[in-house]
Design a protein around this motif. Structure first.
Motif, PDB file in Angstrom:
ATOM      1  N   ILE A  38       0.828  -1.209   0.000  1.00 35.66           N
ATOM      2  CA  ILE A  38       0.000   0.000   0.000  1.00 35.66           C
ATOM      3  C   ILE A  38       0.861   1.256   0.000  1.00 35.66           C
ATOM      4  O   ILE A  38       0.570   2.226  -0.719  1.00 35.66           O
ATOM      5  N   PRO A  46      -8.276   0.114   4.848  1.00 40.36           N
ATOM      6  CA  PRO A  46      -8.392  -0.819   3.720  1.00 40.36           C
ATOM      7  C   PRO A  46      -9.027  -2.142   4.119  1.00 40.36           C
ATOM      8  O   PRO A  46      -8.899  -2.581   5.265  1.00 40.36           O
ATOM      9  N   ILE A  65      -6.027  -6.194   0.696  1.00 38.77           N
ATOM     10  CA  ILE A  65      -5.216  -5.626  -0.387  1.00 38.77           C
ATOM     11  C   ILE A  65      -4.067  -6.600  -0.692  1.00 38.77           C
ATOM     12  O   ILE A  65      -3.478  -7.183   0.238  1.00 38.77           O
ATOM     13  N   ILE A  74      -7.244  -6.465  -3.499  1.00 40.75           N
ATOM     14  CA  ILE A  74      -7.275  -5.258  -4.345  1.00 40.75           C
ATOM     15  C   ILE A  74      -5.842  -4.810  -4.662  1.00 40.75           C
ATOM     16  O   ILE A  74      -4.929  -4.940  -3.828  1.00 40.75           O
ATOM     17  N   PRO A 114      -2.755  -2.595  -4.811  1.00 42.70           N
ATOM     18  CA  PRO A 114      -2.311  -1.477  -3.956  1.00 42.70           C
ATOM     19  C   PRO A 114      -2.248  -0.136  -4.692  1.00 42.70           C
ATOM     20  O   PRO A 114      -2.416   0.920  -4.083  1.00 42.70           O
ATOM     21  N   VAL A 133      -5.459   1.527  -4.391  1.00 44.70           N
ATOM     22  CA  VAL A 133      -5.576   2.153  -3.060  1.00 44.70           C
ATOM     23  C   VAL A 133      -4.812   3.472  -3.040  1.00 44.70           C
ATOM     24  O   VAL A 133      -5.280   4.476  -2.484  1.00 44.70           O
ATOM     25  N   THR A 185     -11.701   1.208   1.030  1.00 41.60           N
ATOM     26  CA  THR A 185     -11.317   0.718  -0.296  1.00 41.60           C
ATOM     27  C   THR A 185     -12.413  -0.069  -0.994  1.00 41.60           C
ATOM     28  O   THR A 185     -12.367  -0.253  -2.209  1.00 41.60           O
TER      29      THR A 185
END
Ligand SMILES: NC(=O)c1ccc[n+]([C@@H]2O[C@H](COP(=O)([O-])OP(=O)(O)OC[C@H]3O[C@@H](n4cnc5c(N)ncnc54)[C@H](O)[C@@H]3O)[C@@H](O)[C@H]2O)c1
Length: 281
Positions: A18, A185, A188, A230, A232, A235, A252
């Motif tokens: 992230i 988040p 991720i 997800i 990064p 994000v 997120t």
């Protein structure tokens, strides 16, 4: 902070996951970025890749759970860029496991990296952002686990702490032109399940974090969800938008929204239960 072009950002945990996604998004928006991480080789790889895009970036190694190292990283940032506007307290570790798997080391490490680094970050960088005279933004990475607690208590405690710290500071820092956002988040796709790769030896042995072979049910589910999680960089772009719009909470995805609704309903039910009672004083 509407205009990011030319602003200076300091991002912790920027060598991976992230933090790297945030650094990439801020650099793409024209920020000058100081990348900070404990993992030197990964940090240099990240710096070189971003520099190759013509971004104005630099890197500084620090263990952010140590205030003196974070102060040295702030000094390096000021020496390199002359000012700072955006602080991203993102470095974090997966924590020390569920009930029955606690050690002093697991609590000290998790609280040190996930919570105290955020406290030190704000204490050290807050005055520097103020001194820029141009306002700024502080973003701290908590987790959906800062809004709803699953298993892994030490992790939850630190993430609830980061949410509480961020919510409270919004009021105090707004008059100084500094916005405060907390990033929460969901799952991720990062290296968070391999957090012990960066466990400083001074903490000792941390139980409850495994390489996968001895995972409990929740850890197995989390490992799989993170492996398919997800991107990064997605994000990172959300965080860039959150900084530009001074969003108090940056989430997120909606996967855990029902769990959080249930938590709020549970809290509301506690008030309903005693609503007509007059407290003895
Ligand atoms: N991946 C997820 O699903 C998820 C979900 C919610 C919250 N988070 C949070 O996101 C943040 C970033 O984690 P990630 O998922 O990108 O994992 P990651 O392991 O890919 O990245 C974390 C980075 O922090 C660095 N770091 C660890 N200890 C450090 C220390 N003492 N000093 C300086 N740097 C240190 C690591 O070297 C690494 O580069 C953490 O705060 C984590 O708790 C992650």
């Amino acid at each position: 902070m509407e205009h990011l072009e030319g602003k200076v950002a300091f991002v912790t945990g920027a060598a991976s996951g992230i933090g790297l996604g945030i650094a990439q998004a801020l650099a793409a928006a024209g920020c000058r970025v100081m990348l900070c991480d404990i993992e030197e080789a990964a940090l240099e790889t990240a710096r070189a890749a971003l520099a190759a895009t013509n971004a104005d970036v630099a890197a500084v190694r620090a263990d952010v759970s140590l205030k003196a190292e974070l102060q040295a990283a702030a000094d390096a940032t000021m020496a390199r860029f002359g000012k700072v506007h955006v602080l991203v307290n993102n470095a974090g570790v997966g924590g020390g496991g569920d009930y029955g798997a606690w050690t002093q080391a697991s609590w000290d490490w998790t609280i040190g990296v996930n919570l105290m680094s955020v406290v030190w970050g704000i204490e050290i960088f807050g005055p520097l952002i103020e001194a820029s005279g141009e306002g700024g933004q502080i973003v701290s990475t908590a987790s959906i686990a800062g809004l709803w607690a699953g298993v892994n208590p030490s992790y939850n405690v630190t993430k609830y702490g980061v949410v509480g710290l961020s919510e409270g500071l919004r009021t105090s820092l707004a008059p100084l032109g500094i916005g405060v956002s907390v990033l929460c988040p969901g799952f991720i796709r990062t290296a968070i399940m391999e957090s012990t790769r960066n466990l400083p030896s001074r903490f000792g042995v941390v139980e409850g974090m495994t390489d996968g072979a001895e995972d409990g049910e929740f850890a197995k589910m989390a490992r799989d969800a993170i492996a398919h999680g997800i991107d990064p960089r997605y994000v990172g772009e959300l965080v860039r938008e959150g900084i530009e719009g001074d969003w108090p909470y940056i989430v997120t995805d909606t996967e855990f929204e029902p769990a959080i609704d249930a938590r709020f309903a549970n809290i509301k039910a506690a008030f309903d239960r005693i609503r007509d009672r007059v407290p003895a004083r």
